[in-house]
Design an enzyme around this catalytic site. Structure first.
Site, PDB file in Angstrom:
ATOM      1  N   GLY A 160       5.705  -0.570  -2.626  1.00  0.00           N
ATOM      2  CA  GLY A 160       5.089   0.700  -2.261  1.00  0.00           C
ATOM      3  C   GLY A 160       5.982   1.887  -2.573  1.00  0.00           C
ATOM      4  O   GLY A 160       5.525   2.931  -3.056  1.00  0.00           O
ATOM      5  N   SER A 215       8.923  -7.095   0.456  1.00  0.00           N
ATOM      6  CA  SER A 215       8.450  -7.002  -0.931  1.00  0.00           C
ATOM      7  C   SER A 215       7.286  -6.030  -1.048  1.00  0.00           C
ATOM      8  O   SER A 215       7.173  -5.301  -2.043  1.00  0.00           O
ATOM      9  CB  SER A 215       8.042  -8.378  -1.452  1.00  0.00           C
ATOM     10  N   ASP A 216       6.429  -5.997  -0.052  1.00  0.00           N
ATOM     11  CA  ASP A 216       5.321  -5.039  -0.054  1.00  0.00           C
ATOM     12  C   ASP A 216       5.825  -3.610   0.032  1.00  0.00           C
ATOM     13  O   ASP A 216       5.382  -2.731  -0.718  1.00  0.00           O
ATOM     14  CB  ASP A 216       4.386  -5.320   1.123  1.00  0.00           C
ATOM     15  N   THR A 217       6.724  -3.354   0.980  1.00  0.00           N
ATOM     16  CA  THR A 217       7.188  -1.988   1.149  1.00  0.00           C
ATOM     17  C   THR A 217       8.040  -1.544  -0.031  1.00  0.00           C
ATOM     18  O   THR A 217       7.959  -0.383  -0.460  1.00  0.00           O
ATOM     19  CB  THR A 217       7.956  -1.821   2.471  1.00  0.00           C
TER      20      THR A 217
END
Length: 417
Positions: free
Chosen positions: A183, A178-180
């Site tokens: 990003g 989810s972070d990447t």
């Protein structure tokens, strides 16, 4: 050679993963990314993962998670909670093209570092806020991390062993997807906004990106079956819900993934790889929907054959027959793979303490403006004085006074173990 974004400056107020992942991509494209960190502690992920050794083999204070997200950047350590600190950041924002932050919604307003405040002094600024739930909505004030968004987005409902089998239940992915994902969306949005500013409006704009939104959007190829037809995607483990055989198989010394996507590939698998041409003409397996419907009779036959020989044996036959397949590799095998080596994904960059260090490089290969991995991740506050001199014309006495007051921190190589 002029870099893709050689004329762009990014003020990076983000930390942890989603924001730094986006700004590292911008830095890889040549942008001057100035990473603002807390004096003394720095980005939280400086303390996560395996330590980097220095030239003498001693562990440094920087760890692998930080090192994966922050190459090609300059680090300045400023205490934004102090009046002088947030005033310095406001002045830096006047010189910037982009600001990226991933604080909780509204957190930066108390320092005058929110979008409205900074774009009032620099209308050309593209300001990107990455937050868990976005700047609006009933959850906007809530905190959240990757695991929360994997759960809430529906991703975990699709990931893991099917119900009724050993080990059944939802699973997280093996990395903070989810972070990447957020990003990537942030980087795309920033580039689009810069293009609009420079070709249409002359002004920047605000990007409000929620990690939950990004993860839901990234799964649209699965979610649309429910949206358009009310059909709920199911958790099916490694195998595909849409085609067959499309899953892992045990070999004598490891595992392979076979990903048959059409009838021709299935025929090649049967005739040229496993030596069972009668499967290719069996009416139960005549097309993709039929193979999916009869997977319980087809897959065990293929699995029994593949167990009888090694991964290398089967990979040679699969590649010769143009059947999509690959071994399930550990990272040592990944980096030793001749294709990965040919593509140059493992790179070396300079590092202040280590001399040089390995990185997993940017995969984009531009024909005219190649990505340059210029520098390794910076030490905490390594460039504080340099940036303040260069961009704000501060004198050495001014910088020394700010450091004495605890507003900034400037570290040299000898300041860290």
């Amino acid at each position: 050679m002029t870099a893709l974004l050689g004329n762009i400056r990014v003020l990076d107020l983000s930390r942890i993963l989603s924001g730094p992942w986006a700004t590292q991509m911008l830095a890889d494209f040549g942008a001057d990314v100035i990473k603002v960190e807390r004096p003394g502690a720095g980005d939280d992920v400086r303390h996560q993962g395996a330590p980097l050794n220095d030239r003498d083999g001693r562990p440094t204070s920087d760890r692998s998670v930080f090192l994966a997200l922050n190459r090609n950047k300059r680090s300045i350590a400023i205490d934004m909670a102090t009046p002088d600190g947030h005033q310095l950041i406001r002045r830096l924002a006047e010189t910037a093209d982009v600001v990226v932050e991933n604080f909780k919604a509204g957190d930066l307003k108390r320092y005058g570092l929110d979008e409205a405040s900074l774009r009032a002094i620099n209308p050309r600024l593209v300001y990107c806020s990455i937050s868990g739930f976005g700047q609006t909505g009933p959850y906007s004030a809530l905190p959240g991390y990757d695991l929360v968004f994997q759960a809430m987005s529906g991703l975990m409902s699709l990931t893991g062993v099917p119900d009724g089998q050993p080990g059944a239940g939802p699973q997280r992915t093996g990395y903070p997807i989810s972070d990447t994902t957020a990003g990537f969306y942030a980087c795309i949005g920033i580039l689009a906004a810069l293009h609009h500013r420079d070709t249409v409006s002359g002004e920047g704009q605000y990007i409000d990106l929620a990690m939950l939104d990004a993860q839901v959007a990234a799964m649209s190829s699965m979610a649309m079956s429910y949206v358009v037809a009310g059909v709920m995607p199911q958790r099916v483990g490694i195998r595909s819900q849409l085609t067959c055989p499309y899953q892992d198989f045990d070999c004598a010394d490891g595992q392979v993934m076979i990903a048959v996507g059409n009838d021709k590939q299935f025929q090649q698998l049967c005739t040229a790889v496993i030596g069972r041409p009668e499967l290719a003409t069996d009416p139960r397996y005549a097309d993709t929907p039929l193979r999916v419907a009869h997977r319980d009779s087809l897959v065990p036959v293929i699995a029994d054959i593949l167990r009888g020989n090694t991964v290398d044996h089967w990979m040679a036959r699969l590649r010769a027959a143009n059947v999509p397949a690959g071994p399930i590799n550990r990272f040592d095998q990944v980096l030793a793979d001749p294709q990965i080596q040919h593509r140059g994904l493992l790179q070396q960059v300079p590092h202040t303490l280590a001399g040089s260090m390995p990185i997993i490089g940017n995969p984009l290969q531009f024909s005219a403006t190649p990505v340059v991995h210029r520098t390794g991740p910076p030490l905490l506050g390594e460039h504080t004085a340099e940036v303040l001199r260069e961009l704000l014309d501060l004198e050495d006495d001014d910088i020394a006074a700010l450091q004495a007051q605890g507003v900034i921190e400037q570290q040299a190589a000898g300041d860290q173990p």
